[in-house]
Each structure stands twice: as structure tokens, then as C-alpha cells.
Design an enzyme around this catalytic site. Sequence first.
Site, PDB file in Angstrom:
ATOM      1  N   VAL A  72       0.831  -1.203   0.000  1.00 46.09           N
ATOM      2  CA  VAL A  72       0.000   0.000   0.000  1.00 46.09           C
ATOM      3  C   VAL A  72       0.868   1.257   0.000  1.00 46.09           C
ATOM      4  CG1 VAL A  72      -1.766   1.302   1.241  1.00 46.09           C
ATOM      5  CG2 VAL A  72      -1.902  -1.192   1.145  1.00 46.09           C
ATOM      6  N   CYS A  73       1.922   1.237   0.799  1.00 45.73           N
ATOM      7  CA  CYS A  73       2.811   2.406   0.889  1.00 45.73           C
ATOM      8  C   CYS A  73       3.478   2.700  -0.445  1.00 45.73           C
ATOM      9  CB  CYS A  73       3.884   2.175   1.948  1.00 45.73           C
ATOM     10  SG  CYS A  73       3.238   1.839   3.593  1.00 45.73           S
ATOM     11  N   THR A  74       3.800   1.666  -1.192  1.00 45.49           N
ATOM     12  CA  THR A  74       4.433   1.861  -2.504  1.00 45.49           C
ATOM     13  C   THR A  74       3.503   2.635  -3.424  1.00 45.49           C
ATOM     14  OG1 THR A  74       5.744  -0.165  -2.254  1.00 45.49           O
ATOM     15  CG2 THR A  74       5.416   0.658  -4.495  1.00 45.49           C
TER      16      THR A  74
END
Length: 242
Positions: A72-74
Site C-alpha cells: 500500500v505504501c508503494t
Amino acid sequence: MFRQLIKPRNLRIPTLANRFYSFDPSSQPRIRIGSEAPNFQIDTTKGKIDFHEFIGNDWVVFFSHPADFTPVCTTELGAFAQLEPEFKKLGAKLIGLSTEGVESHNEWIKDIEQYNSTNVNFPIIADENKEVAFKYDMLSEEQFQNINSGLVPTVRSVFVIDPLKKIRAMITYPPSLGRNSAEVLRIVEALQVADNNGVVTPIDWTTGKDVIIPPTVSDEAAKEKFGDFTKHFDYLRTLKLK
């Protein structure tokens, strides 16, 4: 849940020498709207910074991530990177954070740029000691109780900070929920419009939509300041900014 989010190759335990030991809840700053953003000095992917010096006379969007090499952070960091020119138009800087080191961040950035077809030009803080995560209360209850353990993922915090170093808006998401980067941009713009014009913005406000005259402003003062406006109720008056 965190085991599903974090790749094993990046699971590193900080050495005792690197740990930050002032995690007494009674010493944790109380972050509220209008409070001063806690300062810190720390390493980032763009070199060491003093946070207040980094803010300077600009607005800042400061956001945390559970860990490096997480799915998700990517997507999130890539979305912020793509919107960075729009933030710059508003005089706003971006800065991210994860509780891993600069070397890990730099390797992760390669994946972010490849996946999102963009360049990550803003710094990412290397909060290995979790000092900043503690100061800004970026931890879930479970992770706070385990803050002295190894890798401690942060929640997805967002802080909008103005040039006076004041916290103007805060959003906190759980690690499983990706943010809306366009909403963060909208927040910065809406705050600036409110500050610059003495108005407030209604739900779902975007550029060009009507704004609201604060109830503290009399009809006479509103007429003198804004000209014509629409009076729906004594407490709800709208107008379109020119």
C-alpha cells in the site's frame, strides 16, 4: 497482519545503541490542532535535517508509513510524488517517514519509481529509533506497547503544518487503508483559502465552489467585505470568491 505487509528480507532489528529510550507516555507531546509541530533532527534520504528548518516559511505535508517495501505504501508514495508539482504550486513541501534506515529507503524508492512511473524527489525520514513516531503518536495501541521491540510499523498519519510550525490538520488511517492523496491536496488548498479570505469551506469543497461566511461576521461586515452573498439561514451564508 503486519507479517503480510512486510517483506522478510527487510526485517531488521535495531541495535541497542540505536534505540530511543524516552518512551514514557507521560513525556509524549500532546499533538492537537493549533499546537506547535515537535521539532527533531534526523537522517533522511536527502541528508540530515532539522525539521523546523526544513519547514522554513512553507506549508508541509508530513506523512508516515508502516514500513519499507510494503504494497500500500508503494502506491501511496508514488501518488504523492506524482502530485508534488501541485503541492509546490501551493507552497507546500512533502516529507515521508518510515521506521527503517536510509539505505532501505533508497532501495525501496527504486520500486516506488518503477511501479508509479515517477520520481520521488521529496525526503523520506529514517526513523529507526522511533523517536519521531513517538513524538507524533504515529503508533497503534498494540505497536505502542511494543515500541522497544524491533521493527515497529507506524500507522498512516498525515499532518498538515503551516509556515508558523502549527499543526493545522491531522488524519490517521490504519495500516490496511490507503490514503487519498487528492484529499490531502484539497486540505492544504482549503486551509489557505480560509486563511487568505476569512471564510470557511463546506463539505467536498474544491476550487471554484462556494465558500461560507463565518457566523461571527455580521451581515453588514460581510456585505462590506465580500459584496453580494446568499443568505440561506442566519447562520449559513454562502458566496463565490472572485
